[in-house]
Design an enzyme around this catalytic site. Sequence first.
Site, PDB file in Angstrom:
ATOM      1  N   GLY A   1       9.501  45.589  -1.800  1.00  0.00           N
ATOM      2  CA  GLY A   1       9.174  44.527  -0.848  1.00  0.00           C
ATOM      3  C   GLY A   1       7.725  44.069  -0.892  1.00  0.00           C
ATOM      4  O   GLY A   1       7.150  43.707   0.144  1.00  0.00           O
TER       5      GLY A   1
ATOM      6  N   GLY B   1      11.056  46.410  -6.118  1.00  0.00           N
ATOM      7  CA  GLY B   1      12.095  46.768  -5.156  1.00  0.00           C
ATOM      8  C   GLY B   1      11.549  47.351  -3.872  1.00  0.00           C
ATOM      9  O   GLY B   1      12.310  47.795  -3.011  1.00  0.00           O
TER      10      GLY B   1
ATOM     11  N   SER C   1       6.343  41.332  -2.209  1.00  0.00           N
ATOM     12  CA  SER C   1       6.114  39.915  -1.888  1.00  0.00           C
ATOM     13  C   SER C   1       6.281  39.676  -0.388  1.00  0.00           C
ATOM     14  O   SER C   1       5.493  38.950   0.223  1.00  0.00           O
ATOM     15  CB  SER C   1       7.047  39.015  -2.695  1.00  0.00           C
ATOM     16  OG  SER C   1       8.383  39.359  -2.463  1.00  0.00           O
TER      17      SER C   1
ATOM     18  N   ASP D   1      13.949  41.662   3.781  1.00  0.00           N
ATOM     19  CA  ASP D   1      12.638  42.189   3.405  1.00  0.00           C
ATOM     20  C   ASP D   1      11.560  41.756   4.399  1.00  0.00           C
ATOM     21  O   ASP D   1      10.727  42.561   4.827  1.00  0.00           O
ATOM     22  CB  ASP D   1      12.240  41.692   2.008  1.00  0.00           C
ATOM     23  CG  ASP D   1      13.098  42.271   0.901  1.00  0.00           C
ATOM     24  OD1 ASP D   1      14.226  42.707   1.186  1.00  0.00           O
ATOM     25  OD2 ASP D   1      12.642  42.283  -0.255  1.00  0.00           O
TER      26      ASP D   1
HETATM   27  C1  MEV Z   1      15.506  42.036  -2.883  1.00  0.00           C
HETATM   28  O1  MEV Z   1      14.484  42.894  -2.370  1.00  0.00           O
HETATM   29  C2  MEV Z   1      16.782  42.228  -2.104  1.00  0.00           C
HETATM   30  C3  MEV Z   1      17.925  41.274  -2.479  1.00  0.00           C
HETATM   31  O2  MEV Z   1      19.021  41.615  -1.611  1.00  0.00           O
HETATM   32  C4  MEV Z   1      17.546  39.843  -2.284  1.00  0.00           C
HETATM   33  C5  MEV Z   1      17.328  39.492  -0.811  1.00  0.00           C
HETATM   34  O3  MEV Z   1      17.896  40.130   0.065  1.00  0.00           O
HETATM   35  O4  MEV Z   1      16.587  38.514  -0.558  1.00  0.00           O
HETATM   36  C6  MEV Z   1      18.376  41.487  -3.904  1.00  0.00           C
END
Ligand code: MEV
Length: 338
Positions: free
Chosen positions: A118, A116, A120, A164
């Site tokens: 970021g 969560g 990647s 992201d």
């Molecule tokens: C993932 O870090 C965030 C999500 O909102 C997916 C995206 O925005 O690409 C779940």
Amino acid sequence: MTVCEAPGKVYLFGEHAVVYGEPAVPAAVERRATVRVEPREDDHVRVEAEDLTLDGFTVEYAGGTGDRPDVDVPTPLVEAAMGYVDAAVEQARDAADAPDAGFDITVESDIPLGAGLGSSAAVVVAGIDAATRALGARLDRRELAERAYRAEFEVQDGQASRADTFCSTMGGAVRVEGDDCEPIDAPNLPFVVGFDGGAGDTGELVAGVRALREEHGFAADTVESIGDLVREGEALLADADPEKPPSSELLAGLGELMDFNHGLLAALGVSARSLDAMVWAARDAGAHGAKLTGAGGGGCIVALDASDATETALSFTQGCEEAFRAELATEGVRVVEA
Ligand code: MEV
């Protein structure tokens, strides 16, 4: 050798809903992925990955991105890391008009994978920037963010917003609503992160929310409500002086919205017992607010607390592997060695 590094991020508000065109406000934090790139004589790509909070590995494969290396590490790890590096290489080759370019690439990251924050996006942004520069081409930040988004979109089978990648490229706090992405002014907020040591499957979690939203009108309303609270949060930030420490009214207002945002994400099925436990530990410790960040399912929560209380409480919370303060990264992707 060309070396670039890009920051991870936390979501102040709006993950998941941003996939359906609602606004979101992520903020870059000082945990970075570093990508080193050396062009090769042939069209091969050799990737060495270290410190991705999982075992490091080295693989070499011929130019075609369809090839999969034969290495003795867990498939999901190879697939995840290779997929993003492959996609970054393809974008750099395209940007520099060098379809047969080969590279030796080393990836190092202190952003936990799939948690969560970021990871990647940071690898893709730093990778495209470094590989493009290594080929003698330059991308402005908007174009880099666009290419990084395309790379993530491809690897995540179309389940990606621009949030992201834009945030990692630009740094600071940003606002993303569909294709509309802008940096916004924000004071240096006292983020505290709790990490459960795990990860969620972004594709699966996004697909789960999509299914719920299609099945139930109230789930679609929940997504829209997240958009409403993001707009309130933006208004609070817009009224604040970005040069001054955040006022207690601002922290209370943002915290309340974060708590609400976590509740709505939990209703959409993307929280987890470990994330809820960390959120409650942060609130009990006196944090202004706390929520999961990113796709959920496991990984990280983010809380607001200028004191040490939340970090200390999280470090004693069962299921929390690591707690740390995350400074706002005002600078996005940067060149460390040209
Ligand atoms: C993932 O870090 C965030 C999500 O909102 C997916 C995206 O925005 O690409 C779940």
